[in-house]
Motif scaffolding. Structure first.
Motif, mmCIF file in Angstrom:
data_model
loop_
_atom_site.group_PDB
_atom_site.id
_atom_site.type_symbol
_atom_site.label_atom_id
_atom_site.label_comp_id
_atom_site.label_asym_id
_atom_site.label_seq_id
_atom_site.Cartn_x
_atom_site.Cartn_y
_atom_site.Cartn_z
ATOM 1 N N ASN A 1 71.437 69.905 61.882
ATOM 2 C CA ASN A 1 71.747 68.981 62.977
ATOM 3 C C ASN A 1 72.901 68.057 62.640
ATOM 4 O O ASN A 1 73.598 67.576 63.547
ATOM 5 C CB ASN A 1 70.489 68.201 63.382
ATOM 6 C CG ASN A 1 69.638 69.006 64.341
ATOM 7 O OD1 ASN A 1 70.142 69.543 65.329
ATOM 8 N ND2 ASN A 1 68.347 69.115 64.050
ATOM 9 N N LEU A 2 73.144 67.832 61.350
ATOM 10 C CA LEU A 2 74.376 67.153 60.950
ATOM 11 C C LEU A 2 75.575 68.014 61.317
ATOM 12 O O LEU A 2 76.586 67.512 61.826
ATOM 13 C CB LEU A 2 74.339 66.879 59.448
ATOM 14 C CG LEU A 2 75.600 66.312 58.813
ATOM 15 C CD1 LEU A 2 76.014 64.991 59.447
ATOM 16 C CD2 LEU A 2 75.408 66.154 57.297
ATOM 17 N N ARG B 1 75.768 70.177 63.753
ATOM 18 C CA ARG B 1 75.928 70.095 65.215
ATOM 19 C C ARG B 1 76.629 68.793 65.606
ATOM 20 O O ARG B 1 77.457 68.761 66.518
ATOM 21 C CB ARG B 1 74.566 70.191 65.897
ATOM 22 C CG ARG B 1 73.900 71.545 65.783
ATOM 23 C CD ARG B 1 72.652 71.648 66.666
ATOM 24 N NE ARG B 1 72.112 72.997 66.570
ATOM 25 C CZ ARG B 1 71.094 73.357 65.792
ATOM 26 N NH1 ARG B 1 70.474 72.438 65.060
ATOM 27 N NH2 ARG B 1 70.676 74.605 65.749
ATOM 28 N N PHE B 2 76.278 67.725 64.914
ATOM 29 C CA PHE B 2 76.889 66.428 65.186
ATOM 30 C C PHE B 2 78.390 66.469 64.887
ATOM 31 O O PHE B 2 79.217 65.951 65.655
ATOM 32 C CB PHE B 2 76.204 65.364 64.330
ATOM 33 C CG PHE B 2 76.665 63.961 64.566
ATOM 34 C CD1 PHE B 2 76.229 63.244 65.665
ATOM 35 C CD2 PHE B 2 77.536 63.352 63.683
ATOM 36 C CE1 PHE B 2 76.655 61.936 65.879
ATOM 37 C CE2 PHE B 2 77.970 62.051 63.888
ATOM 38 C CZ PHE B 2 77.524 61.345 64.991
ATOM 39 N N THR C 1 81.525 65.959 67.415
ATOM 40 C CA THR C 1 82.542 64.966 67.083
ATOM 41 C C THR C 1 83.939 65.552 67.192
ATOM 42 O O THR C 1 84.864 64.911 67.715
ATOM 43 C CB THR C 1 82.296 64.419 65.665
ATOM 44 O OG1 THR C 1 81.049 63.703 65.656
ATOM 45 C CG2 THR C 1 83.415 63.495 65.229
ATOM 46 N N THR D 1 83.299 61.270 62.019
ATOM 47 C CA THR D 1 81.872 61.492 61.787
ATOM 48 C C THR D 1 81.255 60.351 61.002
ATOM 49 O O THR D 1 80.186 59.826 61.357
ATOM 50 C CB THR D 1 81.680 62.823 61.034
ATOM 51 O OG1 THR D 1 82.269 63.896 61.780
ATOM 52 C CG2 THR D 1 80.201 63.119 60.839
ATOM 53 N N MET E 1 78.271 57.556 62.307
ATOM 54 C CA MET E 1 76.976 57.436 61.639
ATOM 55 C C MET E 1 76.812 56.079 60.962
ATOM 56 O O MET E 1 75.722 55.500 60.981
ATOM 57 C CB MET E 1 76.800 58.570 60.634
ATOM 58 C CG MET E 1 76.628 59.934 61.269
ATOM 59 S SD MET E 1 76.105 61.210 60.091
ATOM 60 C CE MET E 1 77.563 61.303 59.032
ATOM 61 N N GLN F 1 73.833 74.684 70.317
ATOM 62 C CA GLN F 1 74.139 73.267 70.457
ATOM 63 C C GLN F 1 73.198 72.627 71.467
ATOM 64 O O GLN F 1 72.704 73.272 72.392
ATOM 65 C CB GLN F 1 75.598 73.094 70.918
ATOM 66 C CG GLN F 1 76.138 71.677 70.926
ATOM 67 C CD GLN F 1 76.024 70.957 69.602
ATOM 68 O OE1 GLN F 1 74.973 70.355 69.322
ATOM 69 N NE2 GLN F 1 77.078 71.001 68.784
ATOM 70 N N SER G 1 67.809 60.960 68.968
ATOM 71 C CA SER G 1 68.830 60.236 68.209
ATOM 72 C C SER G 1 68.722 58.751 68.513
ATOM 73 O O SER G 1 68.142 58.347 69.530
ATOM 74 C CB SER G 1 70.232 60.728 68.579
ATOM 75 O OG SER G 1 70.564 60.347 69.904
ATOM 76 N N THR H 1 73.413 58.529 65.905
ATOM 77 C CA THR H 1 73.003 59.359 64.776
ATOM 78 C C THR H 1 72.985 60.823 65.190
ATOM 79 O O THR H 1 72.982 61.144 66.381
ATOM 80 C CB THR H 1 71.591 58.991 64.302
ATOM 81 O OG1 THR H 1 70.630 59.396 65.300
ATOM 82 C CG2 THR H 1 71.455 57.502 64.051
ATOM 83 N N PRO H 2 72.974 61.737 64.237
ATOM 84 C CA PRO H 2 72.648 63.119 64.586
ATOM 85 C C PRO H 2 71.247 63.196 65.197
ATOM 86 O O PRO H 2 70.435 62.279 65.050
ATOM 87 C CB PRO H 2 72.707 63.846 63.239
ATOM 88 C CG PRO H 2 73.591 62.992 62.385
ATOM 89 C CD PRO H 2 73.317 61.590 62.816
#
Length: 459
Positions: A266-267, A269-270, A274, A356, A360, A409, A437, A446-447
């Motif tokens: 999931n990071l 995906r984040f 971004t 990114t 975060m 996604q 999130s 956040t992710p």
């Protein structure tokens, strides 16, 4: 008829949510300042740093440490001094240190050798014990992994990643964030990922709550050995299930899902989102694999102790320029020299890291203890432990996400405000994956955190 059925499902989900109680005000959809951070990245500064690192001749872990001009000792001292210079420019905002240990008896480090990494910490203003980390590698190598004397410029592998870390520190240190950012130059990568192991152990011993590691390893090459030249994509590698998953957690995941929803995934995906939102002309290829086939990188030691992390790198590698003695054979040039680096591309991937990290670090605490229920029910219920105290001063609320189980996604979301639970009416749990999130007042986010141990980013 198939498209009508799918449309109907979407409308049903939307209608059910609209009937639920909604927050009065949602945070902005983007953080405008992040665009400024991206624009501040300098390809010229990155080029200068890469040239300086190449100028040390070799940065092999077993190379010279006493010289001021050659070897890994000179390189790491220069990186330390550069972090200090960056800190001076922001009024002493960085805590700069060495983190090291002595390694011996290993295949690639047979004799006792100090493996020394450089760490710079930019403390957050309201949640300083929560960290996100960006890393590059200091060391380089040629064909023989034990050759610490031959010239080993390591221009792309990995002066490019190290230069990206320095540039990120220059840009982001001019601004304040609610959480902390760690900038690291890791050593010993080519000898067995020892620098990452040492820093990860140091982080755990000192109670650093690292939520995400962005490992940058080769971010400067655009022309691959496959004949493709591409300066508009980057790869992000991420583990599918957590390395520290217990047998009990694996059994729970088997019945509730999470095979593709680790915190590292999931990071990734984040990071993909971004790039789409903040970095022009850059598309992220998410690779559902820990690293390249049968190979490793410096995010792996962090994954091994339960810290989410990914590898960010170029899409098309050129193997003639990796781990090679400098030479020309039958007209074919080998070696990782400065000519193989595209500085604008390295700047673009550095900007991706910066955007990114900024989001975060600017976000509230990650959702903790996310749980989900809804078996044999028409609706899905999510709950979590909300942030509290001073660390939650920037919390606007939470956003619930969901997607069809075969989608890469997150496709649907709803901002639900500063609550501890939410029910998606008439959205059947069997048909979707879900997550939550945390969103800041300025829109930093956040992710997505997938429910249960499978997706947890920790406390």
């Amino acid at each position: 008829m198939r498209s009508l059925i799918l449309l109907g499902t979407t409308l049903l989900a939307s209608t059910g949510i609209a009937a639920a109680q909604s927050p009065q005000h949602a945070p902005p959809a983007e953080v405008l300042a992040v665009h400024d951070y991206v624009d501040a990245v300098s390809a010229d500064r990155i080029e200068a740093d890469i040239r300086t690192l190449v100028g040390f001749g070799t940065r092999h872990t077993l190379s010279e440490t006493e010289s001021d001009t050659r070897g890994i000792g000179a390189a790491r001292r220069w990186i330390h001094d550069e972090f200090e210079r960056i800190s001076d420019a922001c009024g002493g905002c960085l805590e700069v240190m060495y983190v090291s240990d002595t390694i011996s008896g290993e295949t690639r480090i047979p004799e006792p050798t100090d493996v020394v990494s450089v760490v710079a910490i930019q403390r957050g203003r309201i949640d300083p014990d929560r960290y996100v980390l960006m890393s590059g590698d200091i060391d380089s190598r040629v064909t023989d992994p034990l050759d610490g004397t031959s010239d080993s410029p390591g221009a792309n592998d990995n002066a490019s990643g190290m230069a990206g870390v320095l540039e990120a520190a220059r840009v982001l240190s001019q601004h304040e964030f609610d959480g902390s950012i760690i900038y690291t130059g890791l050593s010993g990568e080519e000898q067995g990922l020892f620098g990452g192991q040492i820093v990860a152990a140091h982080a755990l011993e000192n109670g650093w709550r690292i939520k995400a590691v962005l490992n940058n390893d080769m971010i400067g090459n655009i022309s691959g050995i496959n004949g493709v030249t591409d300066n508009s994509t980057a790869r992000v590698f991420s583990e599918g299930t957590r390395d520290v998953e217990t047998p009990e957690e694996a059994r729970a995941r088997r019945f509730t899902g999470g095979e593709v929803d680790s915190p590292s995934r999931n990071l990734a995906r984040f990071i993909d989102r971004t790039a789409d939102q903040y970095v022009p002309n850059l598309d992220v290829m998410m690779v559902y694999r820990l690293d390249r086939f049968g190979r490793g990188g410096h995010h792996r030691p962090f994954n091994a102790v339960g810290i989410p992390g990914v590898r960010i790198m170029e899409t098309n590698e050129h193997y003639d320029r990796q781990h090679q003695d400098l030479r020309t054979e039958d007209g074919r040039v080998y070696g990782d020299t400065i000519e193989g680096v595209d500085f604008d591309y390295a700047a673009k991937l550095t900007a991706l890291n910066i955007a990114t990290l900024a989001q975060m670090a600017g976000a509230p605490p990650f959702p903790a203890d996310v749980t989900i229920t809804g078996a044999v029910q028409p609706s899905t219920h999510l709950s979590w432990t909300p942030a509290s105290g001073a660390a939650a001063a920037n919390l606007a609320g939470y956003r619930v996400y969901w997607r069809l189980t075969d989608q890469p996604q997150w496709t649907y979301s709803r901002f639900v405000g500063p609550v501890a639970e939410y029910t998606l009416e008439n959205v059947v749990i069997d048909n979707y994956y879900f997550g939550v999130s945390a969103v800041a007042l300025d829109g930093s986010e956040t992710p997505v955190v997938f429910p249960g141990a499978a997706g947890s980013f920790g406390d």
